[in-house]
Design a protein around this motif. Structure first.
Motif, PDB file in Angstrom:
ATOM      1  N   GLU A 152     -11.757  40.988  39.846  1.00 24.70           N
ATOM      2  CA  GLU A 152     -10.492  40.312  39.558  1.00 24.70           C
ATOM      3  C   GLU A 152      -9.851  40.863  38.291  1.00 24.70           C
ATOM      4  OE1 GLU A 152     -11.111  36.157  39.406  1.00 24.70           O
ATOM      5  OE2 GLU A 152     -11.692  35.969  41.517  1.00 24.70           O
ATOM      6  N   GLN A 153     -10.660  41.187  37.292  1.00 20.18           N
ATOM      7  CA  GLN A 153     -10.103  41.772  36.070  1.00 20.18           C
ATOM      8  C   GLN A 153      -9.476  43.135  36.346  1.00 20.18           C
ATOM      9  OE1 GLN A 153     -12.802  41.702  32.718  1.00 20.18           O
ATOM     10  NE2 GLN A 153     -13.850  39.885  33.486  1.00 20.18           N
ATOM     11  N   VAL A 154     -10.136  43.931  37.185  1.00 18.43           N
ATOM     12  CA  VAL A 154      -9.595  45.254  37.500  1.00 18.43           C
ATOM     13  C   VAL A 154      -8.279  45.126  38.261  1.00 18.43           C
ATOM     14  CG1 VAL A 154     -10.019  47.360  38.812  1.00 18.43           C
ATOM     15  CG2 VAL A 154     -11.853  46.357  37.453  1.00 18.43           C
ATOM     16  N   VAL A 155      -8.235  44.210  39.245  1.00 18.69           N
ATOM     17  CA  VAL A 155      -7.000  44.019  40.012  1.00 18.69           C
ATOM     18  C   VAL A 155      -5.882  43.520  39.101  1.00 18.69           C
ATOM     19  CG1 VAL A 155      -5.950  42.679  41.869  1.00 18.69           C
ATOM     20  CG2 VAL A 155      -8.239  43.635  42.167  1.00 18.69           C
ATOM     21  N   ASP A 156      -6.214  42.591  38.215  1.00 13.54           N
ATOM     22  CA  ASP A 156      -5.200  42.078  37.286  1.00 13.54           C
ATOM     23  C   ASP A 156      -4.696  43.175  36.352  1.00 13.54           C
ATOM     24  OD1 ASP A 156      -3.817  39.759  35.898  1.00 13.54           O
ATOM     25  OD2 ASP A 156      -5.062  40.507  34.260  1.00 13.54           O
ATOM     26  N   LEU A 157      -5.601  44.006  35.872  1.00 15.44           N
ATOM     27  CA  LEU A 157      -5.184  45.101  34.993  1.00 15.44           C
ATOM     28  C   LEU A 157      -4.303  46.107  35.729  1.00 15.44           C
ATOM     29  CD1 LEU A 157      -8.354  45.874  32.829  1.00 15.44           C
ATOM     30  CD2 LEU A 157      -6.146  45.059  32.032  1.00 15.44           C
ATOM     31  N   ASP A 158      -4.641  46.397  36.981  1.00 14.39           N
ATOM     32  CA  ASP A 158      -3.807  47.328  37.756  1.00 14.39           C
ATOM     33  C   ASP A 158      -2.378  46.790  37.899  1.00 14.39           C
ATOM     34  OD1 ASP A 158      -5.863  49.108  38.055  1.00 14.39           O
ATOM     35  OD2 ASP A 158      -6.513  48.310  39.988  1.00 14.39           O
ATOM     36  N   ALA A 159      -2.272  45.499  38.195  1.00 13.54           N
ATOM     37  CA  ALA A 159      -0.935  44.910  38.339  1.00 13.54           C
ATOM     38  C   ALA A 159      -0.174  44.915  37.018  1.00 13.54           C
ATOM     39  CB  ALA A 159      -1.049  43.488  38.882  1.00 13.54           C
ATOM     40  N   ARG A 160      -0.858  44.564  35.946  1.00 14.98           N
ATOM     41  CA  ARG A 160      -0.196  44.539  34.647  1.00 14.98           C
ATOM     42  C   ARG A 160       0.193  45.942  34.182  1.00 14.98           C
ATOM     43  NH1 ARG A 160      -3.855  40.971  30.710  1.00 14.98           N
ATOM     44  NH2 ARG A 160      -2.141  41.497  29.312  1.00 14.98           N
ATOM     45  N   ILE A 161      -0.650  46.928  34.480  1.00 11.46           N
ATOM     46  CA  ILE A 161      -0.317  48.311  34.103  1.00 11.46           C
ATOM     47  C   ILE A 161       0.913  48.791  34.879  1.00 11.46           C
ATOM     48  CG2 ILE A 161      -1.129  50.689  34.314  1.00 11.46           C
ATOM     49  CD1 ILE A 161      -3.914  49.687  33.552  1.00 11.46           C
ATOM     50  N   ALA A 162       0.975  48.476  36.173  1.00  8.69           N
ATOM     51  CA  ALA A 162       2.146  48.884  36.968  1.00  8.69           C
ATOM     52  C   ALA A 162       3.417  48.223  36.436  1.00  8.69           C
ATOM     53  CB  ALA A 162       1.922  48.520  38.432  1.00  8.69           C
ATOM     54  N   THR A 163       3.314  46.935  36.106  1.00  9.20           N
ATOM     55  CA  THR A 163       4.485  46.234  35.568  1.00  9.20           C
ATOM     56  C   THR A 163       4.900  46.806  34.221  1.00  9.20           C
ATOM     57  OG1 THR A 163       3.782  44.223  36.719  1.00  9.20           O
ATOM     58  CG2 THR A 163       5.384  43.971  34.925  1.00  9.20           C
ATOM     59  N   GLN A 164       3.925  47.100  33.379  1.00  7.43           N
ATOM     60  CA  GLN A 164       4.238  47.618  32.052  1.00  7.43           C
ATOM     61  C   GLN A 164       4.837  49.019  32.131  1.00  7.43           C
ATOM     62  OE1 GLN A 164       4.010  45.590  29.576  1.00  7.43           O
ATOM     63  NE2 GLN A 164       4.713  46.987  27.992  1.00  7.43           N
ATOM     64  N   LEU A 184      20.313  52.347  19.353  1.00  8.25           N
ATOM     65  CA  LEU A 184      19.288  53.390  19.393  1.00  8.25           C
ATOM     66  C   LEU A 184      18.018  52.939  18.672  1.00  8.25           C
ATOM     67  CD1 LEU A 184      18.633  56.304  20.230  1.00  8.25           C
ATOM     68  CD2 LEU A 184      19.517  57.045  18.019  1.00  8.25           C
ATOM     69  N   VAL A 185      18.174  52.359  17.472  1.00  8.94           N
ATOM     70  CA  VAL A 185      17.002  51.903  16.698  1.00  8.94           C
ATOM     71  C   VAL A 185      16.289  50.772  17.426  1.00  8.94           C
ATOM     72  CG1 VAL A 185      16.277  50.849  14.544  1.00  8.94           C
ATOM     73  CG2 VAL A 185      17.982  52.676  14.509  1.00  8.94           C
ATOM     74  N   THR A 186      17.063  49.808  17.933  1.00  5.95           N
ATOM     75  CA  THR A 186      16.463  48.671  18.624  1.00  5.95           C
ATOM     76  C   THR A 186      15.699  49.102  19.867  1.00  5.95           C
ATOM     77  OG1 THR A 186      18.255  47.259  17.826  1.00  5.95           O
ATOM     78  CG2 THR A 186      16.952  46.439  19.678  1.00  5.95           C
ATOM     79  N   LEU A 187      16.305  49.980  20.654  1.00  5.14           N
ATOM     80  CA  LEU A 187      15.650  50.432  21.881  1.00  5.14           C
ATOM     81  C   LEU A 187      14.440  51.311  21.593  1.00  5.14           C
ATOM     82  CD1 LEU A 187      18.786  51.145  24.094  1.00  5.14           C
ATOM     83  CD2 LEU A 187      17.147  49.275  24.340  1.00  5.14           C
ATOM     84  N   GLU A 188      14.503  52.108  20.540  1.00  9.52           N
ATOM     85  CA  GLU A 188      13.327  52.907  20.174  1.00  9.52           C
ATOM     86  C   GLU A 188      12.144  52.007  19.796  1.00  9.52           C
ATOM     87  OE1 GLU A 188      14.527  55.528  17.094  1.00  9.52           O
ATOM     88  OE2 GLU A 188      15.209  57.115  18.465  1.00  9.52           O
ATOM     89  N   ASN A 189      12.419  50.947  19.041  1.00  9.52           N
ATOM     90  CA  ASN A 189      11.349  50.007  18.704  1.00  9.52           C
ATOM     91  C   ASN A 189      10.798  49.321  19.944  1.00  9.52           C
ATOM     92  OD1 ASN A 189      11.635  50.566  15.967  1.00  9.52           O
ATOM     93  ND2 ASN A 189      13.146  48.938  15.651  1.00  9.52           N
ATOM     94  N   GLU A 190      11.684  48.954  20.851  1.00  6.57           N
ATOM     95  CA  GLU A 190      11.244  48.304  22.083  1.00  6.57           C
ATOM     96  C   GLU A 190      10.399  49.250  22.932  1.00  6.57           C
ATOM     97  OE1 GLU A 190      10.704  45.258  24.761  1.00  6.57           O
ATOM     98  OE2 GLU A 190      11.525  45.253  22.721  1.00  6.57           O
ATOM     99  N   VAL A 191      10.818  50.518  23.016  1.00  9.41           N
ATOM    100  CA  VAL A 191      10.039  51.487  23.786  1.00  9.41           C
ATOM    101  C   VAL A 191       8.663  51.696  23.148  1.00  9.41           C
ATOM    102  CG1 VAL A 191       9.908  53.918  24.453  1.00  9.41           C
ATOM    103  CG2 VAL A 191      12.032  52.657  24.769  1.00  9.41           C
ATOM    104  N   GLY A 192       8.611  51.773  21.821  1.00 13.16           N
ATOM    105  CA  GLY A 192       7.330  51.940  21.143  1.00 13.16           C
ATOM    106  C   GLY A 192       6.396  50.769  21.380  1.00 13.16           C
ATOM    107  N   THR A 193       6.939  49.539  21.332  1.00 16.63           N
ATOM    108  CA  THR A 193       6.115  48.352  21.563  1.00 16.63           C
ATOM    109  C   THR A 193       5.568  48.332  22.982  1.00 16.63           C
ATOM    110  OG1 THR A 193       7.432  47.118  19.955  1.00 16.63           O
ATOM    111  CG2 THR A 193       6.101  45.844  21.499  1.00 16.63           C
TER     112      THR A 193
END
Length: 316
Positions: A152-164, A184-193
């Motif tokens: 279940e942890q592996v399946v949950d991680l696969d789903a979360r990785i695909a979403t992320q 540009l600054v705001t989106l760069e921070n969001e992409v980094g996070t």
């Protein structure tokens, strides 16, 4: 009369022919319906069998079969052998041949208490075989095997990785269309996070994949005279005396440690304070008392009190 009879016979004959025709049609329809229903029933049974094969145990998914689940195997065992070093070398050879490696090696080569503790990583499909082979090197004294199902942890991680990953991709697209410095600054921070969160999820997935792909075996090889930590505590007078003596020595050691820690402060502070008090006492003894009125008489004796004055008498 004859004509009426002929017409009656003709009507009866037509009725019989019509009845036979209707019966034949109904029989054909029933047989056709049965023939059509039989393949449907067979197809339904085949489909049900296929579903049962795809989902053993009625849980409903091909990914829930035992050979497709993510299971972490961990084993701990203790084996008493004649030669600890030889057993450790053979265990290393077996694990290497099985496609694993030695994750830890701690040995004590004293002849009276020789022991070796090895942490072995072996492929999950060869876990049981390696355990049995290690037990055959001597006399097995203990064995413990633990399993943890992390499917279940592996399946949950696969789903979360695909979403992320989808979130990271959408943020990158928005970043490509940024038309101001603030965006540009705001989106760069969001992409980094979002990329950092994705990296953390992928690291957890790799960790689970490593634990499920390679099982862990911790084996302890003991010499013939080596003692084990699982032996029961000895009871009796001598055992109590030995324990009390050990506690006494520990207490003395603690007291000496405290004394050693306090002694420098006592020397630095106590000695000057003691010298100061002693100097003040000597000074107090040498200093004479202050002068005051002399209560003694002229000859050094005590001064007598004045004679009493007689009372005055009244006239006659």
């Amino acid at each position: 009369m004859v004509g009426r009879r002929v017409r009656g016979v003709a009507l009866v004959a037509v009725g019989l022919v019509a009845a036979l025709a209707v019966g034949a049609c109904s029989a054909g329809g029933d047989s056709g319906g049965n023939d059509a229903a039989a393949p449907a029933a067979e197809g339904g049974s085949d489909a049900g069998a296929g579903r049962d094969q795809a989902a053993p145990g009625g849980t409903g998914g091909a990914d829930l079969r035992v050979d497709q689940r993510s299971i972490i195997y961990t084993g701990t065992m203790q084996v008493r052998v004649d030669d600890v070093d030889t057993a450790a070398r053979e265990a290393t050879t077996v694990v290497t041949a099985a496609g694993g490696f030695v994750g830890g090696d701690r040995r004590s080569s004293r002849s009276a208490d020789a022991r070796a503790v090895l942490t072995l990583r072996v492929p999950a499909d060869k876990f049981a075989g390696v355990i049995d082979q290690l037990a055959g090197y001597g006399r097995q004294e203990s064995r413990e095997i633990r399993t943890e199902d992390v499917t279940e942890q592996v399946v949950d991680l696969d789903a979360r990785i695909a979403t992320q990953r989808a979130r990271v991709e959408s943020a990158r697209k928005l970043l490509a269309r940024a038309d101001s410095v603030d965006q540009l600054v705001t989106l760069e921070n969001e992409v980094g996070t979002r990329q950092a969160d994705l990296a953390a999820l992928e690291a957890r997935k790799r960790r689970l994949a490593d634990l499920t792909a390679l099982s862990t075996i911790t084996v302890t090889f003991l010499g013939r005279d080596a003692s084990t930590a699982h032996e029961g505590a000895d009871l009796g007078f001598l055992s109590g005396l030995g324990g009390g003596w050990a506690v006494f020595l520990t207490s003395v050691r603690v007291l000496l440690t405290v004394l050693g820690a306090v002694l420098p402060f006592a020397v630095v502070i106590g000695v000057p304070l003691w010298l100061l008090l002693r100097w003040r006492r000597r000074r107090a003894r040498r200093t004479p008392p202050p002068a005051g009125p002399n209560p003694a008489g002229p000859l050094g004796g005590p001064v007598s009190a004045p004679p009493p004055v007689p009372a005055a008498r009244s006239g006659p």
